[in-house]
Enzyme design. Structure first.
Site, PDB file in Angstrom:
ATOM      1  N   ILE A   1     -21.111 -74.923  14.597  1.00 14.06           N
ATOM      2  CA  ILE A   1     -21.104 -76.282  14.013  1.00 14.06           C
ATOM      3  C   ILE A   1     -22.154 -76.444  12.904  1.00 14.06           C
ATOM      4  O   ILE A   1     -22.049 -77.344  12.072  1.00 14.06           O
ATOM      5  CB  ILE A   1     -21.322 -77.339  15.130  1.00 14.06           C
ATOM      6  CG1 ILE A   1     -20.977 -78.748  14.639  1.00 14.06           C
ATOM      7  CG2 ILE A   1     -22.760 -77.297  15.679  1.00 14.06           C
ATOM      8  CD1 ILE A   1     -20.953 -79.808  15.726  1.00 14.06           C
TER       9      ILE A   1
ATOM     10  N   GLY B   1     -22.767 -74.442  10.412  1.00 13.15           N
ATOM     11  CA  GLY B   1     -22.376 -73.844   9.131  1.00 13.15           C
ATOM     12  C   GLY B   1     -21.650 -74.844   8.238  1.00 13.15           C
ATOM     13  O   GLY B   1     -21.540 -76.032   8.558  1.00 13.15           O
TER      14      GLY B   1
ATOM     15  N   SER C   1      -9.133 -65.478   7.617  1.00 10.06           N
ATOM     16  CA  SER C   1      -9.552 -65.436   6.210  1.00 10.06           C
ATOM     17  C   SER C   1      -8.556 -64.705   5.324  1.00 10.06           C
ATOM     18  O   SER C   1      -7.901 -63.745   5.751  1.00 10.06           O
ATOM     19  CB  SER C   1     -10.902 -64.719   6.150  1.00 10.06           C
ATOM     20  OG  SER C   1     -11.161 -64.272   4.847  1.00 10.06           O
TER      21      SER C   1
ATOM     22  N   GLU D   1      -9.309 -62.657   3.304  1.00  5.35           N
ATOM     23  CA  GLU D   1      -9.772 -61.267   3.195  1.00  5.35           C
ATOM     24  C   GLU D   1      -8.861 -60.315   3.974  1.00  5.35           C
ATOM     25  O   GLU D   1      -8.866 -59.114   3.731  1.00  5.35           O
ATOM     26  CB  GLU D   1     -11.210 -61.140   3.695  1.00  5.35           C
ATOM     27  CG  GLU D   1     -12.233 -61.773   2.780  1.00  5.35           C
ATOM     28  CD  GLU D   1     -12.423 -61.007   1.464  1.00  5.35           C
ATOM     29  OE1 GLU D   1     -12.413 -59.779   1.502  1.00  5.35           O
ATOM     30  OE2 GLU D   1     -12.560 -61.666   0.420  1.00  5.35           O
TER      31      GLU D   1
ATOM     32  N   TYR E   1     -15.473 -57.083   7.206  1.00  3.59           N
ATOM     33  CA  TYR E   1     -15.194 -58.489   7.527  1.00  3.59           C
ATOM     34  C   TYR E   1     -13.679 -58.726   7.624  1.00  3.59           C
ATOM     35  O   TYR E   1     -13.190 -59.312   8.598  1.00  3.59           O
ATOM     36  CB  TYR E   1     -15.808 -59.380   6.434  1.00  3.59           C
ATOM     37  CG  TYR E   1     -15.463 -60.845   6.526  1.00  3.59           C
ATOM     38  CD1 TYR E   1     -16.188 -61.712   7.349  1.00  3.59           C
ATOM     39  CD2 TYR E   1     -14.421 -61.390   5.762  1.00  3.59           C
ATOM     40  CE1 TYR E   1     -15.869 -63.069   7.411  1.00  3.59           C
ATOM     41  CE2 TYR E   1     -14.104 -62.736   5.827  1.00  3.59           C
ATOM     42  CZ  TYR E   1     -14.832 -63.575   6.652  1.00  3.59           C
ATOM     43  OH  TYR E   1     -14.509 -64.911   6.709  1.00  3.59           O
TER      44      TYR E   1
ATOM     45  N   HIS F   1     -13.499 -71.332   0.068  1.00  4.12           N
ATOM     46  CA  HIS F   1     -13.731 -72.752  -0.189  1.00  4.12           C
ATOM     47  C   HIS F   1     -15.225 -72.996  -0.253  1.00  4.12           C
ATOM     48  O   HIS F   1     -15.993 -72.455   0.520  1.00  4.12           O
ATOM     49  CB  HIS F   1     -13.028 -73.647   0.841  1.00  4.12           C
ATOM     50  CG  HIS F   1     -13.140 -73.174   2.253  1.00  4.12           C
ATOM     51  ND1 HIS F   1     -12.411 -72.122   2.752  1.00  4.12           N
ATOM     52  CD2 HIS F   1     -13.922 -73.609   3.275  1.00  4.12           C
ATOM     53  CE1 HIS F   1     -12.717 -71.929   4.021  1.00  4.12           C
ATOM     54  NE2 HIS F   1     -13.652 -72.808   4.366  1.00  4.12           N
TER      55      HIS F   1
HETATM   56  P1  NAP Z   1     -21.062 -70.271   7.782  1.00  5.34           P
HETATM   57  O1  NAP Z   1     -21.563 -71.412   6.967  1.00  5.34           O
HETATM   58  O2  NAP Z   1     -21.696 -68.921   7.604  1.00  5.34           O
HETATM   59  O3  NAP Z   1     -21.158 -70.694   9.327  1.00  5.34           O
HETATM   60  C1  NAP Z   1     -20.908 -69.787  10.358  1.00  5.34           C
HETATM   61  C2  NAP Z   1     -21.870 -70.057  11.517  1.00  5.34           C
HETATM   62  O4  NAP Z   1     -21.700 -69.005  12.459  1.00  5.34           O
HETATM   63  C3  NAP Z   1     -23.357 -70.000  11.111  1.00  5.34           C
HETATM   64  O5  NAP Z   1     -23.826 -71.274  10.754  1.00  5.34           O
HETATM   65  C4  NAP Z   1     -24.038 -69.483  12.389  1.00  5.34           C
HETATM   66  O6  NAP Z   1     -24.471 -70.590  13.164  1.00  5.34           O
HETATM   67  C5  NAP Z   1     -22.917 -68.787  13.177  1.00  5.34           C
HETATM   68  N1  NAP Z   1     -23.051 -67.333  13.372  1.00  5.34           N
HETATM   69  C6  NAP Z   1     -22.626 -66.667  14.468  1.00  5.34           C
HETATM   70  N2  NAP Z   1     -22.871 -65.371  14.382  1.00  5.34           N
HETATM   71  C7  NAP Z   1     -23.474 -65.174  13.234  1.00  5.34           C
HETATM   72  C8  NAP Z   1     -23.996 -64.021  12.607  1.00  5.34           C
HETATM   73  N3  NAP Z   1     -23.942 -62.820  13.173  1.00  5.34           N
HETATM   74  N4  NAP Z   1     -24.560 -64.176  11.401  1.00  5.34           N
HETATM   75  C9  NAP Z   1     -24.633 -65.374  10.824  1.00  5.34           C
HETATM   76  N5  NAP Z   1     -24.156 -66.533  11.387  1.00  5.34           N
HETATM   77  C10 NAP Z   1     -23.573 -66.414  12.586  1.00  5.34           C
HETATM   78  O7  NAP Z   1     -19.493 -70.054   7.564  1.00  5.34           O
HETATM   79  P2  NAP Z   1     -18.415 -71.103   6.993  1.00  5.34           P
HETATM   80  O8  NAP Z   1     -18.313 -70.922   5.515  1.00  5.34           O
HETATM   81  O9  NAP Z   1     -18.656 -72.430   7.568  1.00  5.34           O
HETATM   82  O10 NAP Z   1     -17.080 -70.499   7.593  1.00  5.34           O
HETATM   83  C11 NAP Z   1     -16.651 -70.878   8.906  1.00  5.34           C
HETATM   84  C12 NAP Z   1     -15.702 -69.829   9.453  1.00  5.34           C
HETATM   85  O11 NAP Z   1     -14.581 -69.720   8.569  1.00  5.34           O
HETATM   86  C13 NAP Z   1     -16.309 -68.430   9.528  1.00  5.34           C
HETATM   87  O12 NAP Z   1     -15.777 -67.777  10.646  1.00  5.34           O
HETATM   88  C14 NAP Z   1     -15.815 -67.753   8.251  1.00  5.34           C
HETATM   89  O13 NAP Z   1     -15.747 -66.357   8.411  1.00  5.34           O
HETATM   90  C15 NAP Z   1     -14.439 -68.391   8.098  1.00  5.34           C
HETATM   91  N6  NAP Z   1     -13.949 -68.488   6.724  1.00  5.34           N
HETATM   92  C16 NAP Z   1     -14.709 -69.052   5.753  1.00  5.34           C
HETATM   93  C17 NAP Z   1     -14.221 -69.135   4.460  1.00  5.34           C
HETATM   94  C18 NAP Z   1     -15.046 -69.789   3.352  1.00  5.34           C
HETATM   95  O14 NAP Z   1     -14.661 -69.667   2.174  1.00  5.34           O
HETATM   96  N7  NAP Z   1     -16.104 -70.515   3.666  1.00  5.34           N
HETATM   97  C19 NAP Z   1     -12.937 -68.658   4.170  1.00  5.34           C
HETATM   98  C20 NAP Z   1     -12.173 -68.125   5.197  1.00  5.34           C
HETATM   99  C21 NAP Z   1     -12.678 -68.040   6.474  1.00  5.34           C
HETATM  100  P3  NAP Z   1     -25.791 -70.558  14.086  1.00  5.34           P
HETATM  101  O15 NAP Z   1     -26.855 -69.818  13.330  1.00  5.34           O
HETATM  102  O16 NAP Z   1     -26.105 -72.001  14.269  1.00  5.34           O
HETATM  103  O17 NAP Z   1     -25.379 -69.883  15.344  1.00  5.34           O
END
Ligand code: NAP
Length: 321
Positions: free
Chosen positions: A9, A11, A125, A127, A149, A179
Site C-alpha cells: 500500500i 507504493g 506487467s 514486461e 522481472y 504508468h
Molecule cells: P512500487 O511503488 O515500487 O510499490 C511496490 C511496493 O512493494 C513497495 O512500496 C514496497 O512496500 C513493496 N515491496 C515488496 N517487496 C519489495 C522489494 N523486494 N523491493 C522493493 N519494494 C518491495 O510499485 P508500483 O509502481 O506501485 O507498482 C505496483 C505493482 O504493479 C508492482 O507489483 C509492480 O511490479 C506492478 N506494475 C507496475 C507498473 C508501473 O508502471 N508502475 C506497471 C506494471 C506493473 P514496503 O516497502 O512498504 O513493503
C-alpha cells in the site's frame, strides 16, 4: 461497506488505489514490510495515512497472512507488493523472483486453504510481452519476457490463471503498461529525466546521461490506471485485462518534450552512455487495450504529453511550497 486489503500500500499504485477506494466508501487495510516514517510518505502526501489500517506483514509467512485475512475477511485483495524495477531485477533476480512469485503463491494458497470468497488482484506487467511491435499487445498475445522481472511476472500470471481455472478462485490479472505519477520513486528513468532537466533549467551544467533513446514505451497516468484496476476486480466475471494508452513514444521523444516544455534544447544537455544499455532491451512496448474499453468502459484519457505536463506541474508546485 466493502473492505479491501492492499499489499504494498505504500507504493505508487497502492497509495493511489487506497485513496480511490476510500472515495468509493471502502474500509481500507494495507500492509508494508516495515512501517518506517520514510515509506509512509505517499500515504501522508495523499492525506490518507490516518484513514487506512496499516499493518506490518511478511508476505513470506503463511501463518501471519492467514491470521490477518481471517481477522479482516476482505471483499477484495490487491497485491502490489514487489521489487518493481525492471533495471534492478538484472542485479537482484532472486529477490525479484521471490517478491513476485512466492507472494503470489502464498496469497493464492491462503485463499484456497481458508476457502475465502475474496476477489484477488495480481499486478501483472507489460514486461511479460517483451517486444510488442507497433500492433500492440492484447490479452491473447503470447508472453516473451526479456528481464528477470518480466519472467517473474509471467510466472505469477500463470499461477493466477491456474488457481482461477483449477480451484474456482476469483483471481485476476491486470496487465498494465508503464504508468507514471509524481510519487514514482526516483530510480525510474522518467523521474531521473525530470529531476535533471529541472536542475539544468535552473543553471546546472551537468549533462544528463541516458541509455538507449530509441526504445518506445506506452506511458500512462497512474491515477486513472487505478480506476481500471478497481473495475477489473469488480467485473462480473474473473478475467484478465490489458491496460495502457494504445500509443507508444520513444524515450527520445519523452526527453525532447520535457526539455522543450522547460524552454531547453535537449541536444545540448543529454548524452547517450552505452553503459546504461541493457543486455536484452525491449525496443517497442505498446498496449492494444480495446477489451478494457469494450467490457469495462475504461479508456485512457491521458497520453505521454499530458503525463509530462502533470509531472512538471507537480514538481513546480512542490518547489513553491
Ligand atoms: P512500487 O511503488 O515500487 O510499490 C511496490 C511496493 O512493494 C513497495 O512500496 C514496497 O512496500 C513493496 N515491496 C515488496 N517487496 C519489495 C522489494 N523486494 N523491493 C522493493 N519494494 C518491495 O510499485 P508500483 O509502481 O506501485 O507498482 C505496483 C505493482 O504493479 C508492482 O507489483 C509492480 O511490479 C506492478 N506494475 C507496475 C507498473 C508501473 O508502471 N508502475 C506497471 C506494471 C506493473 P514496503 O516497502 O512498504 O513493503
Amino acid at each position: 461497506m466493502k473492505s479491501a486489503f492492499i499489499a504494498g500500500i505504500t507504493g505508487q499504485d497502492g497509495s493511489y488505489l487506497a485513496k480511490h477506494l476510500l472515495t468509493l466508501g471502502y474500509n481500507v487495510y494495507g500492509s508494508t514490510r516495515g512501517v518506517r516514517s520514510s515509506n509512509t510518505n505517499n500515504l501522508k502526501n495523499l492525506n490518507i495515512l490516518d484513514k487506512v489500517n496499516l499493518t506490518t506483514l511478511s508476505l513470506y509467512d503463511s501463518k501471519e497472512l492467514s491470521d490477518l485475512l481471517l481477522k479482516i475477511n476482505p471483499d477484495e485483495i490487491y497485491n502490489f507488493s514487489a521489487q518493481s524495477s525492471v533495471g534492478r531485477s538484472f542485479n537482484y533476480p532472486d529477490e525479484t523472483h521471490k517478491s513476485i512469485v512466492n507472494t503470489t503463491k502464498l496469497f493464492l494458497e491462503t485463499i484456497k486453504a481458508l476457502n475465502l470468497a475474496t476477489r484477488y488482484y495480481n499486478a501483472c506487467s507489460s514486461e511479460c510481452f517483451g517486444d510488442t511491435g507497433h500492433k500492440g499487445a492484447n490479452e491473447h498475445t503470447p508472453f516473451n519476457p526479456k528481464s528477470p522481472y518480466g519472467f517473474a511476472k509471467a510466472e505469477a500470471y500463470k499461477l493466477v490463471k491456474e488457481y482461477r481455472e483449477s480451484y474456482g478462485i476469483f483471481a485476476v490479472s491486470g496487465i498494465l503498461f508503464n504508468h507514471e505519477s509524481p510519487i514514482r520513486p526516483s530510480i525510474y528513468v522518467t523521474q531521473k529525466i525530470l529531476d535533471n532537466a529541472i536542475k539544468i533549467s535552473k543553471g546546472s551544467n551537468k549533462k544528463l546521461e541516458l541509455g538507449n533513446l530509441d526504445i518506445k514505451r506506452d506511458w500512462g497516468w497512474a491515477p486513472e490506471y487505478i480506476e481500471a484496476i478497481q473495475k477489473i476486480v469488480n467485473h462480473n466475471n474473473p478475467e484478465d485485462f490489458v491496460i495502457g494508452t494504445g500509443q507508444s513514444y520513444s524515450l527520445r521523444e519523452f526527453v525532447k518534450t520535457v526539455f522543450k516544455k522547460l524552454g531547453l534544447d535537449c541536444e545540448e544537455h543529454v548524452i547517450v552512455n552505452k553503459d546504461f544499455f541493457r543486455e536484452s532491451e525491449i525496443m517497442v512496448s505498446m498496449a492494444s487495450p480495446q477489451k478494457a474499453e469494450e467490457v469495462l468502459g475504461w479508456k485512457a484519457k491521458y497520453q505521454m504529453d499530458d503525463v509530462i505536463d502533470f509531472l512538471l506541474k507537480s514538481r513546480l508546485e512542490q518547489e513553491l511550497q
